[in-house]
Design an enzyme around this catalytic site. Structure first.
Site, PDB file in Angstrom:
ATOM      1  N   GLU A 175       0.778  -1.330   0.004  1.00 10.95           N
ATOM      2  CA  GLU A 175       0.041   0.059   0.116  1.00 10.95           C
ATOM      3  C   GLU A 175       0.691   1.302   0.032  1.00 10.95           C
ATOM      4  O   GLU A 175       1.791   1.107   0.744  1.00 10.95           O
ATOM      5  CB  GLU A 175      -1.024  -0.026   1.252  1.00 10.95           C
ATOM      6  N   LYS A 182      -9.048   3.374  -2.568  1.00  6.42           N
ATOM      7  CA  LYS A 182      -9.490   2.445  -1.368  1.00  6.42           C
ATOM      8  C   LYS A 182     -10.925   2.766  -1.068  1.00  6.42           C
ATOM      9  O   LYS A 182     -11.241   3.793  -1.206  1.00  6.42           O
ATOM     10  CB  LYS A 182      -8.428   2.735  -0.353  1.00  6.42           C
ATOM     11  N   CYS A 193      -5.796  -3.290   1.688  1.00  5.58           N
ATOM     12  CA  CYS A 193      -5.660  -3.559   3.304  1.00  5.58           C
ATOM     13  C   CYS A 193      -6.834  -3.690   4.065  1.00  5.58           C
ATOM     14  O   CYS A 193      -7.308  -4.740   4.109  1.00  5.58           O
ATOM     15  CB  CYS A 193      -4.548  -2.422   3.813  1.00  5.58           C
ATOM     16  N   SER A 219      19.510  -0.682  34.189  1.00  6.37           N
ATOM     17  CA  SER A 219      19.326  -0.580  35.849  1.00  6.37           C
ATOM     18  C   SER A 219      19.641  -2.047  36.325  1.00  6.37           C
ATOM     19  O   SER A 219      19.698  -2.020  37.663  1.00  6.37           O
ATOM     20  CB  SER A 219      18.216  -0.197  36.296  1.00  6.37           C
TER      21      SER A 219
END
Length: 704
Positions: A45, A114, A163, A345
């Site tokens: 896309e 789309k 999509c 840490s």
């Protein structure tokens, strides 16, 4: 006419607005597809401009440069005799659309916009949908079909989805399939989330299981310049079964999947589905664009047989190991920095972050070993050595990764030792330093100005003093992290600077259990979208797969910020005690709040059912109130969260994924009254039922 159609689909690591690089990768994919005999090539896309352009979609430059790239594709000999399907924005009548531009031999066959847009995380509201098929003028063509149409070649019919349309309840492939479309194509920009891949694969396979057909999926891969990572997974499915699978995580910028498929397999599969044939007789026909071209060769003799394959899914631990590591590699090579710096840490979060960097080094060395010239070239640029070859992950790690343990008078020797041992095992360049001088200097300035000296609560100070003294330490660590990131390589006689990595997990961010602008403030954060529970599982995975034995003691140690004074040399502070809730509870709160869209009352109602075996309704009410109170008090911190790898859909990052206020009425007065009322109702009901049972029991006894 033959029935063996050869098609190609791609996974490309495109980069927003990198028109030169994007064009180069598109050309490369077309050449690979042609070399393998493909007659149709599908790309991801918006591959021309890049998928993560966000507000750049509003700019005329984005449209202009996209069409300039398209012109080069049309003019090139590389695109001859193959149908090329590329993605780009197109403006029609002053409206911008997310489109597929399909062309053959210098002629645009169809521009297909789309139809269904995705949700907010993709920022697609600037590119709108269109259903109607129209003709428009493009380049030198008088007319180009624009809209919801399909291609009819000499031997088959192709229809495009983009999509989100695959995920929609009324996906176009349903009607297209009934209208005789045999090949469905899907150009995606589908991002990675933990445990999501199987859903995508199931949707592709189910698209053709009931209706028959061939489904070809292309996807973006890599980091497009933001928090999302696109995980590739190009695939081809026939009649409900996967027949070709691309990699999910890879450092290859271009991956092309080619398959030769028998169109007769689709026709025979559909022939015996009576319900489909009946529905097909009533379907509204799609506009067809006729193409004087075939996806098969007329002299085909051998009929291909595509055997179904079992999709190999990664475990969540493998996804954490691979996805964020690939995302980090893209950030490192594209930012042109010389490596990373991590405040280490000795706890689970920073250790998991270090392991992800180590995994990245593993993947780089493996890619180079497998002959990836682009990865080798990028590695050489990063270390500033044109002859360098990364072969050993530990050695490469030492070149590009600096870890720094920042001790204070409140730090234990145990965490110092754990950080040092992990650094030795992964090979990072490790620094030990003490921040007490800087902390005392800052507090000293305050005391000099005000004449007051704040104390920790264990020494008689108030909660305000206690919190302020903790925050000073945390913020000093952020300042020192950036100082060392800028100058550490200078002290070693090496060029460049380092990206600072954050290591705050998604649950701590949700609760706001972090200091604003402390060492959680960084350039990027590979674990900011991952839960504590998943990070613990990932640490165990690293122990088993990387033989990092130092992680065992890190796993067994209670999570602590180590910002309050030790008591007899031992910890007096733990994260879960500070938060007033467990990490396991936080994950549940996060999913209910974001994914289930639950407010305080709805969350209470759900949790009295979920926790009915372990908590009374009053206890559930107390927990829910405490969470929402702390969440709303600390919500302002979400505006400054370090950009993090998006791995969970309950991410509280309000910059992209959580569009909620950051100033709340933290009393939640109306909502909490509703909860209290329901608790009282439940208690009265419980008392009534208990009385009835007791009364019934006494009556039975009297009868005896």
């Amino acid at each position: 006419m033959g029935t063996a159609a050869t098609v190609a689909t791609c996974a490309l690591n495109q980069w927003a607005l990198d028109f030169d690089g994007n064009l180069e990768r598109i050309f490369k994919s077309i050449k690979i597809a042609k070399s393998k005999g493909a007659r149709y090539r599908l790309g991801p896309e918006l591959e021309i401009c890049g998928y993560g352009c966000s507000d750049h979609y509003y700019e005329s430059d984005t449209l202009l440069h996209s069409f300039q790239v398209l012109a080069k594709l049309l003019e090139s000999a590389a695109t001859r005799d193959i149908i090329c399907d590329v993605g780009m924005p197109v403006m029609h009548r002053n409206v911008r659309y997310n489109c597929r531009v399909i062309f053959l031999n210098k002629k645009i066959l169809l521009i297909r916009p789309k139809i269904t847009l995705a949700n907010a995380k993709y920022y697609e509201n600037s590119i709108l949908p269109l259903h109607v098929c129209q003709n428009i003028f493009v380049f030198c063509q008088e007319t180009v079909p624009f809209g919801d149409a399909v291609l009819a070649t000499k031997d088959t019919c192709l229809g495009a989805e983009i999509c989100e349309e695959l995920w929609a309840p009324n996906s176009p492939h349903i009607e297209m399939g009934l209208d005789g479309v045999e090949i469905f194509t899907n150009s995606s920009g589908s991002h990675h989330v933990l445990r999501k891949a199987h859903t995508r694969v199931d949707l592709v396979n189910s698209a053709t299981a009931k209706n028959g057909g061939i489904y070809i999926l292309a996807n973006q891969k890599g980091c497009d310049g933001d928090r999302l990572y696109y995980d590739g997974c190009a695939m081809i499915s026939v009649n409900g079964d996967t027949v070709a699978q691309g990699s999910q995580f890879s450092l290859n910028d271009v991956e092309v999947l080619v398959a030769t498929l028998d169109l007769e397999d689709v026709r025979s599969y559909r022939a015996e589905i009576s319900s489909r044939n009946l529905a097909a007789s009533k379907v509204c026909p799609y506009p067809r664009v006729k193409v004087d071209f075939a996806l098969s060769c007329s002299d085909d003799v051998a009929v291909p047989t595509c055997m179904p394959i079992q999709w190999r899914h990664h475990s969540p631990e493998e996804e954490i190991c691979l996805g964020p590591a690939c995302w980090l590699w893209d950030y490192l090579r594209r930012s042109k920095q010389a490596g990373f710096l991590l405040p280490l840490s000795g706890g689970i979060d920073s250790s998991a972050t270090a392991c992800i960097v180590y995994s990245m080094c593993h993947q780089v060395c493996l890619a180079v070993k497998n002959g990836n010239a682009e990865v080798l070239a990028d590695a050489r640029k990063i270390v500033n050595d044109e002859t360098y070859v990364p072969e050993d992950p530990r050695e490469f790690c030492r070149r590009i990764f600096t870890t720094c343990y920042m001790a204070s008078e409140n730090s234990s020797q145990d965490t110092c030792n754990r950080a040092k041992l992990l650094a030795e095992q992964i090979g990072s360049y490790h620094i030990n330093l003490n921040i007490d001088v800087a902390v005392k200097a800052v507090v000293g300035i305050f005391s000099l100005v005000t004449g007051r000296s704040p104390c920790f609560s264990v020494y008689g100070g108030s909660s305000r003093e206690n919190l302020a003294l903790q925050n000073v330490q945390a913020r000093i660590r952020m300042v020192l992290a950036y100082l060392f990131a800028q100058l550490t390589l200078w002290t070693r006689g090496m060029p460049g600077g380092l990206l600072v990595l954050g290591s705050s997990n998604v649950d701590e961010s949700l609760r706001g259990y972090l200091t604003k602008y402390d060492c959680s403030s960084a350039d990027i954060n590979p674990i900011g979208g991952i839960s504590k529970t998943d990070l613990k599982n990932f640490i165990q995975y690293c122990i088993e797969n990387f033989q990092l034995t130092s992680l065992r003691s890190i796993m067994s140690a209670p999570p602590t910020a180590e910002l309050e004074p030790l008591v007899d040399g031992q910890l007096s502070q733990t994260d879960e005690a500070d938060m007033g809730m467990t990490y396991a509870e936080l994950s549940i709160y996060g999913k209910l709040r974001k994914i289930a869209k639950a407010g305080p009352y709805s969350m209470f109602c759900k949790l009295i059912s979920i926790w009915k075996e372990i908590c009374t309704p009053r206890e559930v009410a107390s927990k829910v109130k405490h969470f929402f109170r702390m969440y709303s008090i600390n919500r302002h911190k979400m505006t400054t969260l370090t950009p993090a790898y998006h791995a969970e859909n309950y991410s509280p990052d309000d910059n992209r994924f959580d569009l909620r206020p950051f100033l709340y009425n933290t009393t939640w007065s109306w909502q909490f009254r509703c909860i209290d009322k329901q608790v009282n109702t439940l208690l009265l009901t419980h008392k009534y039922m208990f009385a009835q049972i007791q009364q019934h029991g006494l009556k039975q006894l009297s009868e005896l």
